[in-house]
Design a protein around this motif. Structure first.
Motif, PDB file in Angstrom:
ATOM      1  N   SER A  11     -41.199 -11.501 -18.992  1.00 43.56           N
ATOM      2  CA  SER A  11     -41.860 -12.810 -18.988  1.00 43.56           C
ATOM      3  C   SER A  11     -41.110 -13.842 -18.148  1.00 43.56           C
ATOM      4  N   ASP A  12     -39.811 -13.661 -17.942  1.00 42.44           N
ATOM      5  CA  ASP A  12     -39.012 -14.569 -17.110  1.00 42.44           C
ATOM      6  C   ASP A  12     -37.991 -13.716 -16.373  1.00 42.44           C
ATOM      7  N   HIS A  13     -38.187 -13.544 -15.094  1.00 42.13           N
ATOM      8  CA  HIS A  13     -37.345 -12.629 -14.326  1.00 42.13           C
ATOM      9  C   HIS A  13     -35.927 -13.135 -14.094  1.00 42.13           C
ATOM     10  N   THR A  14     -35.632 -14.379 -14.507  1.00 43.10           N
ATOM     11  CA  THR A  14     -34.266 -14.895 -14.404  1.00 43.10           C
ATOM     12  C   THR A  14     -33.507 -14.726 -15.715  1.00 43.10           C
ATOM     13  N   LEU A  15     -34.141 -14.119 -16.713  1.00 40.21           N
ATOM     14  CA  LEU A  15     -33.543 -13.905 -18.029  1.00 40.21           C
ATOM     15  C   LEU A  15     -33.173 -12.435 -18.197  1.00 40.21           C
ATOM     16  N   PHE A  16     -31.925 -12.200 -18.619  1.00 41.28           N
ATOM     17  CA  PHE A  16     -31.438 -10.845 -18.855  1.00 41.28           C
ATOM     18  C   PHE A  16     -30.893 -10.765 -20.274  1.00 41.28           C
ATOM     19  N   LEU A  17     -31.193  -9.671 -20.973  1.00 39.77           N
ATOM     20  CA  LEU A  17     -30.798  -9.512 -22.371  1.00 39.77           C
ATOM     21  C   LEU A  17     -30.044  -8.210 -22.580  1.00 39.77           C
ATOM     22  N   LYS A  18     -29.096  -8.254 -23.511  1.00 38.98           N
ATOM     23  CA  LYS A  18     -28.378  -7.039 -23.894  1.00 38.98           C
ATOM     24  C   LYS A  18     -28.229  -7.021 -25.408  1.00 38.98           C
ATOM     25  N   HIS A  19     -28.656  -5.926 -26.008  1.00 35.57           N
ATOM     26  CA  HIS A  19     -28.517  -5.733 -27.451  1.00 35.57           C
ATOM     27  C   HIS A  19     -27.399  -4.722 -27.669  1.00 35.57           C
ATOM     28  N   ARG A  20     -26.453  -5.081 -28.549  1.00 34.19           N
ATOM     29  CA  ARG A  20     -25.307  -4.207 -28.813  1.00 34.19           C
ATOM     30  C   ARG A  20     -24.846  -4.420 -30.241  1.00 34.19           C
ATOM     31  N   GLN A  21     -24.823  -3.346 -31.005  1.00 29.24           N
ATOM     32  CA  GLN A  21     -24.330  -3.369 -32.383  1.00 29.24           C
ATOM     33  C   GLN A  21     -24.989  -4.472 -33.212  1.00 29.24           C
ATOM     34  N   GLY A  22     -26.310  -4.606 -33.081  1.00 29.62           N
ATOM     35  CA  GLY A  22     -27.056  -5.587 -33.860  1.00 29.62           C
ATOM     36  C   GLY A  22     -26.912  -7.017 -33.372  1.00 29.62           C
ATOM     37  N   LYS A  23     -26.247  -7.214 -32.241  1.00 30.65           N
ATOM     38  CA  LYS A  23     -26.064  -8.552 -31.676  1.00 30.65           C
ATOM     39  C   LYS A  23     -26.770  -8.628 -30.332  1.00 30.65           C
ATOM     40  N   VAL A  24     -27.015  -9.855 -29.894  1.00 32.03           N
ATOM     41  CA  VAL A  24     -27.716 -10.035 -28.621  1.00 32.03           C
ATOM     42  C   VAL A  24     -26.960 -11.031 -27.743  1.00 32.03           C
ATOM     43  N   THR A  25     -26.954 -10.741 -26.444  1.00 30.46           N
ATOM     44  CA  THR A  25     -26.392 -11.644 -25.440  1.00 30.46           C
ATOM     45  C   THR A  25     -27.483 -11.875 -24.410  1.00 30.46           C
ATOM     46  N   ALA A  26     -27.649 -13.141 -24.037  1.00 29.01           N
ATOM     47  CA  ALA A  26     -28.658 -13.508 -23.043  1.00 29.01           C
ATOM     48  C   ALA A  26     -27.986 -14.230 -21.892  1.00 29.01           C
ATOM     49  N   LEU A  27     -28.495 -13.982 -20.708  1.00 25.96           N
ATOM     50  CA  LEU A  27     -28.010 -14.653 -19.509  1.00 25.96           C
ATOM     51  C   LEU A  27     -29.234 -15.126 -18.753  1.00 25.96           C
ATOM     52  N   ALA A  41     -19.644 -12.611 -29.214  1.00 24.33           N
ATOM     53  CA  ALA A  41     -18.550 -13.284 -28.494  1.00 24.33           C
ATOM     54  C   ALA A  41     -17.770 -12.314 -27.617  1.00 24.33           C
ATOM     55  N   GLU A  42     -17.588 -11.088 -28.083  1.00 27.70           N
ATOM     56  CA  GLU A  42     -16.850 -10.080 -27.305  1.00 27.70           C
ATOM     57  C   GLU A  42     -17.586  -9.759 -26.007  1.00 27.70           C
ATOM     58  N   GLU A  43     -18.895  -9.583 -26.077  1.00 30.22           N
ATOM     59  CA  GLU A  43     -19.686  -9.277 -24.884  1.00 30.22           C
ATOM     60  C   GLU A  43     -19.711 -10.463 -23.931  1.00 30.22           C
ATOM     61  N   ILE A  44     -19.806 -11.673 -24.449  1.00 36.79           N
ATOM     62  CA  ILE A  44     -19.802 -12.859 -23.598  1.00 36.79           C
ATOM     63  C   ILE A  44     -18.481 -12.953 -22.843  1.00 36.79           C
ATOM     64  N   SER A  45     -17.375 -12.749 -23.519  1.00 32.75           N
ATOM     65  CA  SER A  45     -16.062 -12.784 -22.856  1.00 32.75           C
ATOM     66  C   SER A  45     -15.943 -11.691 -21.803  1.00 32.75           C
ATOM     67  N   ARG A  46     -16.407 -10.500 -22.135  1.00 34.70           N
ATOM     68  CA  ARG A  46     -16.346  -9.375 -21.195  1.00 34.70           C
ATOM     69  C   ARG A  46     -17.179  -9.685 -19.943  1.00 34.70           C
ATOM     70  N   LEU A  47     -18.368 -10.230 -20.126  1.00 29.14           N
ATOM     71  CA  LEU A  47     -19.228 -10.548 -18.995  1.00 29.14           C
ATOM     72  C   LEU A  47     -18.603 -11.627 -18.117  1.00 29.14           C
ATOM     73  N   GLN A  48     -18.025 -12.647 -18.725  1.00 24.15           N
ATOM     74  CA  GLN A  48     -17.357 -13.699 -17.950  1.00 24.15           C
ATOM     75  C   GLN A  48     -16.196 -13.130 -17.141  1.00 24.15           C
ATOM     76  N   GLU A  49     -15.434 -12.228 -17.730  1.00 26.25           N
ATOM     77  CA  GLU A  49     -14.321 -11.602 -17.007  1.00 26.25           C
ATOM     78  C   GLU A  49     -14.833 -10.761 -15.838  1.00 26.25           C
ATOM     79  N   GLN A  50     -15.887  -9.988 -16.069  1.00 26.83           N
ATOM     80  CA  GLN A  50     -16.439  -9.149 -15.006  1.00 26.83           C
ATOM     81  C   GLN A  50     -16.958 -10.006 -13.858  1.00 26.83           C
TER      82      GLN A  50
END
Length: 81
Positions: A11-27, A41-50
């Motif tokens: 529905s919005d091609h600028t939105l990306f989602l990741k589901h991991r261990q019952g949690k969600v991260t959106a960019l 929080a762990e995934e957000i930190s990992r993504l920022q580092e990458q």
């Protein structure tokens, strides 16, 4: 984003989602601005580092404005105006 395990929204091609261990991260990306949010929080930190290894970027802290919308938070709510 796919190489990081994110799925692009239909529905919005600028939105990306990741589901991991019952949690969600959106960019969401708009031109040269990016918002990363979610309850993993762990995934957000990992993504920022990458990203910091691939791009020159700044973390501006908590979201206050995006596309002319003011974002204000209380302990229980988020207000947009």
């Amino acid at each position: 984003m796919r190489k990081y395990g994110y799925l692009q929204s239909n529905s919005d091609h600028t939105l990306f989602l990741k589901h991991r261990q019952g949690k969600v991260t959106a960019l969401i990306v708009y031109v040269d601005d990016m918002i990363i949010m979610g309850d993993d929080a762990e995934e957000i930190s990992r993504l920022q580092e990458q990203f910091s290894t691939e791009f020159k970027m700044k973390n501006l802290g908590g979201l206050m404005y995006f596309l002319g919308i003011e974002v204000a938070r209380s302990r229980r709510d988020i207000f947009l105006s």
